[in-house]
Scaffold this motif. Structure first.
Motif, PDB file in Angstrom:
ATOM      1  N   GLU A   1      22.161-134.909  73.378  1.00 14.89           N
ATOM      2  CA  GLU A   1      22.445-133.677  74.114  1.00 14.89           C
ATOM      3  C   GLU A   1      21.174-132.841  74.271  1.00 14.89           C
ATOM      4  O   GLU A   1      20.905-132.281  75.340  1.00 14.89           O
TER       5      GLU A   1
ATOM      6  N   LYS B   1      18.920-131.824  77.880  1.00 14.64           N
ATOM      7  CA  LYS B   1      18.601-130.455  78.283  1.00 14.64           C
ATOM      8  C   LYS B   1      17.103-130.247  78.467  1.00 14.64           C
ATOM      9  O   LYS B   1      16.693-129.373  79.240  1.00 14.64           O
ATOM     10  N   THR B   2      16.291-131.015  77.746  1.00 11.45           N
ATOM     11  CA  THR B   2      14.848-130.733  77.715  1.00 11.45           C
ATOM     12  C   THR B   2      13.970-131.819  78.329  1.00 11.45           C
ATOM     13  O   THR B   2      12.816-131.544  78.661  1.00 11.45           O
TER      14      THR B   2
END
Length: 346
Positions: free
Chosen positions: A98, A102-103
């Motif tokens: 996760e 996101k990054t």
């Protein structure tokens, strides 16, 4: 078989070895080869392993850790350790994926995991990743475990029986893995080895630390059943393919401190093929009486020896053994095995 049809530089691979040096190093060398082919690679370690690592990155390979409750009371038995590992990985892997989504502009697409942790496949599929099971042993050894799991080889083994298996020569009882001495189906070692095949029909990719020319017949037999790839030997690029000079692995680049300089200096002062090498690996824990027998045998042999004894096992050595054997041998916590073998010392 699953297919991925985009360029390597856009494929992010997670690699999750079993947290023991004998499993981490082959996975790390596989990661180096993937990185040399422009794949984006992240090596996953547990928090306790991460603390003892000498580096937090190797070349272009990122290293991420997941909690493993190492600050909690540690169960001494292997069964308890495996239960802790599974619980921690179940939480940590999902959180890591996760975070990457996101990054990272190229989030993970696949996780390569040690075959002794087959339950990671279910985690991978749950978070939308492909799963690749990496067997650190040869096809022949793994095929034997598979036949034991399927009941083709009955345990405990009748020593008078000759075992005949597809694509393998006839085998006597002493040709088989020591699993024959663990007939209890609930034994943790038995279950760990046999459960490698518990979901093998659902795995997207299956990787073996071998090459086809070495095990052509048994590898072909396996390839007829599963989507296998022979990717070995998983060794430092320095020894496998000097053309791949990507800077990641030319000196081995192990994850841990190795004492390589002192070890290799000592070996370099010995004659070619004159040293007996002794190691019980990163998991086996022989008793004090067994350690004493090995120590006595080494002294009586009058041979030069290199004995790898893990730090936590040193207390089992006989009193004064180090000083008594200092002229004859070297006792060290870890040895760069490939360097020692390639340069023909042991």
């Amino acid at each position: 078989m699953a297919t991925i049809d985009i360029s390597p530089s856009k494929i992010h691979i997670l690699a999750f070895p079993f947290p023991a040096k004998g499993h981490i190093n082959p996975m790390l060398h596989l990661c180096n080869r993937l990185s040399a082919k422009d794949f984006r690679v992240t090596l996953i370690t547990t928090a306790s392993i991460f603390k003892s690592a000498k580096t937090k990155a190797i070349g272009s390979i990122k290293i991420e850790c997941i909690p493993d409750d190492s600050d909690e009371p540690v169960e001494e038995d292997l069964k308890g350790f495996l239960a802790r590992l599974r619980a921690a990985a179940s939480r940590g892997l999902e959180e890591l994926v996760e975070k990457c989504r996101k990054t990272d502009p190229y989030p993970p697409r696949i996780v390569i995991y040690d075959s002794t942790m087959p339950w990671i496949l279910n985690l991978a599929h749950r978070v939308g990743l492909h799963g690749a099971s990496f067997f650190t042993q040869s096809c022949a050894v793994c095929a034997l475990y598979y036949h034991m799991d399927q009941g083709t080889i009955q345990l405990p083994l009748d020593k008078s029986v000759t075992v005949k298996l597809p694509s393998m020569p006839a085998l006597e009882s002493n040709d088989l893995p020591d699993l024959q001495y663990f007939p209890d189906p609930d034994n943790v070692i038995t279950r760990t080895l046999l459960d490698q095949f518990s979901n093998i029909d659902k795995v997207d990719f299956i990787l073996f630390n071998t090459f086809e020319e070495l095990e052509d017949e048994v590898a072909t037999w396996m390839a007829e059943r599963w989507p296998i790839k022979t990717v070995g030997p998983t060794a430092p690029l320095l020894f496998v393919d000097k053309r791949l000079e990507n800077g990641n692995d030319q000196q081995g680049n192990y994850l841990f401190e190795t004492n390589a300089e002192a070890c290799l200096k000592w070996l370099d002062e010995r004659e070619t093929c004159s040293v007996v090498y002794v190691s019980f690996g990163s998991i086996a824990a022989p008793g004090e009486d067994q350690i004493e027998e090995v120590a006595e045998a080494l002294l009586r042999s009058n041979c030069k020896f290199l004995w790898v004894v893990r730090e936590e096992e040193e207390s089992k050595l006989p009193k004064n053994f180090k000083s008594e054997s200092s002229e004859q041998g070297l006792i060290i916590n870890w040895c760069p095995q490939l360097e020692a073998i390639v340069f023909n010392w042991v």
